[in-house]
Design an enzyme around this catalytic site. Structure first.
Site, PDB file in Angstrom:
ATOM      1  N   ASP A 187      -8.331 -28.150  41.005  1.00 10.49           N
ATOM      2  CA  ASP A 187      -9.916 -28.220  41.195  1.00 10.49           C
ATOM      3  C   ASP A 187     -10.434 -28.627  39.918  1.00 10.49           C
ATOM      4  OD1 ASP A 187      -9.903 -25.744  39.851  1.00 10.49           O
ATOM      5  OD2 ASP A 187     -10.333 -24.685  41.761  1.00 10.49           O
ATOM      6  N   GLY A 220     -12.812 -26.892  38.550  1.00 14.38           N
ATOM      7  CA  GLY A 220     -13.303 -25.712  37.896  1.00 14.38           C
ATOM      8  C   GLY A 220     -14.922 -25.273  38.153  1.00 14.38           C
ATOM      9  N   GLY A 221     -15.283 -26.438  38.977  1.00 13.11           N
ATOM     10  CA  GLY A 221     -16.934 -26.316  39.182  1.00 13.11           C
ATOM     11  C   GLY A 221     -17.265 -25.016  39.851  1.00 13.11           C
ATOM     12  N   ASP A 258      -6.825 -25.564  51.336  1.00 17.42           N
ATOM     13  CA  ASP A 258      -6.380 -24.227  50.285  1.00 17.42           C
ATOM     14  C   ASP A 258      -7.023 -23.314  50.716  1.00 17.42           C
ATOM     15  OD1 ASP A 258      -8.115 -23.893  47.522  1.00 17.42           O
ATOM     16  OD2 ASP A 258      -8.380 -25.796  48.824  1.00 17.42           O
TER      17      ASP A 258
END
Length: 376
Positions: free
Chosen positions: A92, A94-95, A271
């Protein structure tokens, strides 16, 4: 990356597909175990392969960027070589982690300014830097930097947030198109549909994302406080627009019932930390409902966790023994529960695929939603 739709249904949006990456094949619908810091908590790589039967795992850009850091990852030759996982990896952006820091971050047109939760040091994630970080990590699927607004956001905030996400996406896409992988394997880039719970914003975002023509597309900003029915509604709104010949990834969802409902609406990839996080707290997921292994009712139940369970641990360990491990705060209990839950989630999506291919998904799904929501 190549995606093939193997089967569609007339009475459901569910479909079975095949994703081909340089690190292996992924059969959809698929659940992806979350390896936040480059590892799935408490689970060995060989257990992920043999017991869980994971086909792809996640890594988290924010956490891996902070520790061990990009210098170590690059010296190792990427995350696959660093953690010994030779199958596909998705990272992902990291946001979500940055935005969850609330008081320790600030959003500007440039990017997301934040302080490390480890040592308080200052950092900046720009759309371009997030692509560069994921190039260094070497994931097979990279995600765009976006803002994930709370599910209760008013329209004005959701509008402003989406506009920023779209501008960031254009910059991230340009960086992706003008850079190359570092380790000799192909990397895909998935943009993310946002728009909170407002159908008009979701449609606008989905059209904007579709126009890029990326290898796949993600749906973000759901399961963040909105009612489940609203989440399902937004999935339907978005999947009416996202191209059917590309995989659709629903981020951060969810319970077994959530997963089945998402598959029914055309989602291919999911996920969630729930299998491992809930497992570490003593909750086991089964086809017949959830078990709280801290409850005294299991103290003298010597039957296997699940006699025909998908993981070896289900047939070796009794409910009484696992309950004892949790009562004694023994780490093995956390490990057994994590493997069991992950294996169940992979079994669940595997069964969904089988029923899609057989044309019996709809009736099976309706039954399983009811069964998995029980408390045993």
């Amino acid at each position: 990356m190549q995606f093939t739709v193997d089967k569609t249904l007339s009475d459901s949006g569910a479909r079975a597909g095949t994703i081909q990456t340089d690190h292996g094949t992924i059969l959809t619908p698929i659940f992806m175990p979350v390896g936040t810091v480059g590892s799935v908590k408490g689970v060995h790589t060989h257990e992920l392969r043999q017991d869980v039967k994971a086909q792809i795992i996640l890594g988290n850009t924010y956490h891996i960027y902070l520790r061990p850091g990009m210098e170590i990852i690059e010296q190792a030759g990427g995350l696959h070589r660093f953690n010994g996982w030779d199958r596909p990896i998705l990272t992902d952006s990291g946001g979500f982690q940055v935005f969850s820091l609330s008081s320790n971050r600030k959003l500007t047109e440039e990017g997301a300014h934040f302080r490390s939760h480890i040592d308080g040091s200052r950092h900046l994630f720009t759309p371009e830097k997030v692509v560069d970080i994921q190039r260094t990590i070497g994931s097979d699927i990279m995600m765009a930097l976006d803002e994930c607004p709370p599910g209760t956001s008013d329209f004005a905030y959701a509008r402003k947030s989406l506009d920023l996400t779209k501008r960031w996406l254009e910059r991230g896409w340009n960086r992706y198109k003008t850079t190359e992988p570092k380790y000799g394997h192909y990397q895909s880039f998935f943009p993310i549909v946002q728009g909170c719970t407002y159908p008009e914003l979701r449609r606008e975002s989905a059209r904007f994302v579709t126009d890029l023509g990326a290898d796949g597309n993600a749906i973000g900003g759901l399961a963040v406080g909105e009612p489940a029915e609203k989440m399902y509604e937004m999935i339907e709104v978005v999947n009416d627009i996202l191209p059917a010949d590309r995989p659709r990834y629903l981020m951060g969802v969810g319970t077994p019932a959530n997963i089945l409902e998402a598959i029914d609406r055309g989602v291919d990839m999911m996920d969630c930390v729930m299998p491992t996080r809930n497992g570490r707290n003593g909750m086991l997921f089964t086809p017949d409902g959830t078990m709280n292994m801290r409850n005294a009712k299991w103290a003298n139940d010597f039957s296997p966790l699940q006699p025909d369970g998908p993981a070896l641990v289900d047939r070796v360990y009794s409910k009484a023994y696992v309950r004892h491990l949790f009562a004694a705060d023994e780490l093995l209990g956390l490990q057994i529960a994590s493997i069991h839950n992950l294996a169940f989630y992979l079994w669940l999506v595997g069964e969904a695929r089988r029923h899609i291919l057989d044309g019996t998904f709809k009736a099976w799904k309706e039954e399983m939603v009811v069964r998995t929501m029980r408390r045993l």
